[in-house]
Design a protein around this motif. Structure first.
Motif, PDB file in Angstrom:
ATOM      1  N   ALA A  69      10.360  -4.962   0.382  1.00  0.00           N
ATOM      2  CA  ALA A  69       9.341  -4.208  -0.348  1.00  0.00           C
ATOM      3  C   ALA A  69       8.679  -5.117  -1.373  1.00  0.00           C
ATOM      4  O   ALA A  69       9.295  -6.039  -1.907  1.00  0.00           O
ATOM      5  CB  ALA A  69       9.946  -2.988  -1.047  1.00  0.00           C
ATOM      6  N   LEU A  70       7.426  -4.834  -1.614  1.00  0.00           N
ATOM      7  CA  LEU A  70       6.707  -5.463  -2.701  1.00  0.00           C
ATOM      8  C   LEU A  70       7.135  -4.741  -3.974  1.00  0.00           C
ATOM      9  O   LEU A  70       7.111  -3.507  -4.031  1.00  0.00           O
ATOM     10  CB  LEU A  70       5.204  -5.299  -2.466  1.00  0.00           C
ATOM     11  CG  LEU A  70       4.239  -6.133  -3.281  1.00  0.00           C
ATOM     12  CD1 LEU A  70       4.495  -7.621  -3.086  1.00  0.00           C
ATOM     13  CD2 LEU A  70       2.807  -5.796  -2.896  1.00  0.00           C
ATOM     14  N   ILE A  71       7.594  -5.510  -4.972  1.00  0.00           N
ATOM     15  CA  ILE A  71       8.063  -4.917  -6.229  1.00  0.00           C
ATOM     16  C   ILE A  71       7.109  -5.318  -7.340  1.00  0.00           C
ATOM     17  O   ILE A  71       6.771  -6.493  -7.489  1.00  0.00           O
ATOM     18  CB  ILE A  71       9.496  -5.381  -6.579  1.00  0.00           C
ATOM     19  CG1 ILE A  71      10.483  -5.002  -5.473  1.00  0.00           C
ATOM     20  CG2 ILE A  71       9.942  -4.835  -7.932  1.00  0.00           C
ATOM     21  CD1 ILE A  71      10.718  -3.517  -5.303  1.00  0.00           C
ATOM     22  N   ARG A  72       6.670  -4.329  -8.107  1.00  0.00           N
ATOM     23  CA  ARG A  72       5.818  -4.561  -9.279  1.00  0.00           C
ATOM     24  C   ARG A  72       6.577  -4.077 -10.502  1.00  0.00           C
ATOM     25  O   ARG A  72       6.961  -2.909 -10.584  1.00  0.00           O
ATOM     26  CB  ARG A  72       4.496  -3.804  -9.121  1.00  0.00           C
ATOM     27  CG  ARG A  72       3.571  -3.942 -10.309  1.00  0.00           C
ATOM     28  CD  ARG A  72       2.219  -3.309 -10.042  1.00  0.00           C
ATOM     29  NE  ARG A  72       2.343  -1.879  -9.800  1.00  0.00           N
ATOM     30  CZ  ARG A  72       1.397  -1.137  -9.231  1.00  0.00           C
ATOM     31  NH1 ARG A  72       0.269  -1.675  -8.820  1.00  0.00           N
ATOM     32  NH2 ARG A  72       1.587   0.158  -9.063  1.00  0.00           N
ATOM     33  N   GLU A  97       8.253  -0.585  -9.634  1.00  0.00           N
ATOM     34  CA  GLU A  97       7.698   0.223  -8.550  1.00  0.00           C
ATOM     35  C   GLU A  97       7.798  -0.590  -7.260  1.00  0.00           C
ATOM     36  O   GLU A  97       7.786  -1.812  -7.283  1.00  0.00           O
ATOM     37  CB  GLU A  97       6.230   0.540  -8.818  1.00  0.00           C
ATOM     38  CG  GLU A  97       6.006   1.337 -10.096  1.00  0.00           C
ATOM     39  CD  GLU A  97       4.536   1.422 -10.436  1.00  0.00           C
ATOM     40  OE1 GLU A  97       3.942   2.482 -10.172  1.00  0.00           O
ATOM     41  OE2 GLU A  97       3.990   0.427 -10.938  1.00  0.00           O
ATOM     42  N   GLN A  98       7.868   0.122  -6.137  1.00  0.00           N
ATOM     43  CA  GLN A  98       7.926  -0.561  -4.854  1.00  0.00           C
ATOM     44  C   GLN A  98       6.839  -0.047  -3.921  1.00  0.00           C
ATOM     45  O   GLN A  98       6.417   1.099  -4.022  1.00  0.00           O
ATOM     46  CB  GLN A  98       9.290  -0.415  -4.202  1.00  0.00           C
ATOM     47  CG  GLN A  98       9.596   0.962  -3.683  1.00  0.00           C
ATOM     48  CD  GLN A  98      10.892   0.987  -2.880  1.00  0.00           C
ATOM     49  OE1 GLN A  98      11.456  -0.035  -2.553  1.00  0.00           O
ATOM     50  NE2 GLN A  98      11.354   2.174  -2.560  1.00  0.00           N
ATOM     51  N   HIS A 157       2.334  -2.895   1.719  1.00  0.00           N
ATOM     52  CA  HIS A 157       1.547  -4.026   1.222  1.00  0.00           C
ATOM     53  C   HIS A 157       0.679  -3.672   0.014  1.00  0.00           C
ATOM     54  O   HIS A 157      -0.428  -4.187  -0.146  1.00  0.00           O
ATOM     55  CB  HIS A 157       0.694  -4.645   2.333  1.00  0.00           C
ATOM     56  CG  HIS A 157       1.493  -5.009   3.537  1.00  0.00           C
ATOM     57  ND1 HIS A 157       2.351  -6.089   3.572  1.00  0.00           N
ATOM     58  CD2 HIS A 157       1.600  -4.404   4.751  1.00  0.00           C
ATOM     59  CE1 HIS A 157       2.927  -6.147   4.752  1.00  0.00           C
ATOM     60  NE2 HIS A 157       2.511  -5.137   5.481  1.00  0.00           N
ATOM     61  N   GLY A 158       1.174  -2.763  -0.823  1.00  0.00           N
ATOM     62  CA  GLY A 158       0.480  -2.431  -2.065  1.00  0.00           C
ATOM     63  C   GLY A 158      -0.510  -1.285  -1.991  1.00  0.00           C
ATOM     64  O   GLY A 158      -1.197  -1.005  -2.967  1.00  0.00           O
ATOM     65  N   LEU A 159      -0.562  -0.588  -0.854  1.00  0.00           N
ATOM     66  CA  LEU A 159      -1.475   0.555  -0.755  1.00  0.00           C
ATOM     67  C   LEU A 159      -0.968   1.738  -1.566  1.00  0.00           C
ATOM     68  O   LEU A 159      -1.752   2.430  -2.217  1.00  0.00           O
ATOM     69  CB  LEU A 159      -1.683   0.956   0.710  1.00  0.00           C
ATOM     70  CG  LEU A 159      -2.381  -0.083   1.590  1.00  0.00           C
ATOM     71  CD1 LEU A 159      -2.416   0.381   3.044  1.00  0.00           C
ATOM     72  CD2 LEU A 159      -3.798  -0.357   1.077  1.00  0.00           C
ATOM     73  N   THR A 160       0.341   1.981  -1.501  1.00  0.00           N
ATOM     74  CA  THR A 160       0.945   3.061  -2.283  1.00  0.00           C
ATOM     75  C   THR A 160       2.179   2.521  -2.992  1.00  0.00           C
ATOM     76  O   THR A 160       2.822   1.582  -2.514  1.00  0.00           O
ATOM     77  CB  THR A 160       1.343   4.262  -1.390  1.00  0.00           C
ATOM     78  OG1 THR A 160       2.293   3.827  -0.418  1.00  0.00           O
ATOM     79  CG2 THR A 160       0.121   4.865  -0.700  1.00  0.00           C
TER      80      THR A 160
END
Length: 186
Positions: A140-143, A159-160, A164-167
């Motif tokens: 997962a992309l983690i922010r 947040e994950q 690819h960052g859409l949701t």
């Protein structure tokens, strides 16, 4: 007068008349290197939950964290010490060439993750691809957003995104509260 005595006298005269050397400025003195200083300190870390003040003592402590500014102000190092499970840490630094902050996280599980980002909208925001964060093969992309709170605490909201960052959805939400006493050495 001997050659040794002449050399010594010359050296003493040269030393006493020379102006003291000015130390070079820190290579990390620019204001951008201080953008993450609000996170520096010794912390007790709690889950960020809405708490009735009468029940505040029931929110469980989940970790201690020591955040240090090191290397002439060029880096910030985190030592994450959970009360349960494996620990880890991060090394954070500002790169003036890219004008970005970078964080390398190393932990017992899942290992190594690289994040990058910057200070925007009053908070530090770092993003990276975390392999296996949701289990084997489930990346997962983690922010992560770090925000200084009015009471001096710091919120770390993770947040994950698996698209690819859409949701985005909350992965973790922590409150770092200043410790009253230093973290004991282990």
């Amino acid at each position: 007068m001997s050659l040794f005595a002449s050399t010594l006298l010359f050296a003493l005269q040269s030393t006493s008349s020379a102006a003291p050397a000015t130390p070079p400025p820190s290579p990390c003195a620019a204001p951008e290197f201080s953008q993450f200083d609000f996170w520096v300190g010794e912390w007790d870390v709690y889950p960020n939950v809405a708490v009735d003040p009468k029940n505040a003592s029931k929110v469980p402590l989940i970790a201690n964290s020591r955040i240090e500014k090191l290397y002439a102000g060029c880096a910030i190092r985190e030592n994450w010490m959970p009360l349960k499970g494996q620990g880890g840490g991060s090394l954070n630094g500002y790169n003036p060439a890219t004008k970005r902050w970078h964080q390398a996280w190393i932990g017992a599980a899942p290992g190594h993750v690289d994040f990058d980002g910057g200070f925007t909208g009053g908070k530090m925001v770092l993003t990276g691809m975390w392999a296996g964060v949701n289990g084997p093969g489930q990346d997962a992309l983690i922010r992560m957003s770090y925000t200084l709170q009015p009471d001096g605490s710091v919120r770390q909201h993770g947040e994950q995104s698996t698209d690819h960052g859409l949701t985005w959805s909350t992965n973790f939400d922590f409150m770092y509260r200043k410790r009253k006493e230093p973290i004991p050495a282990k």
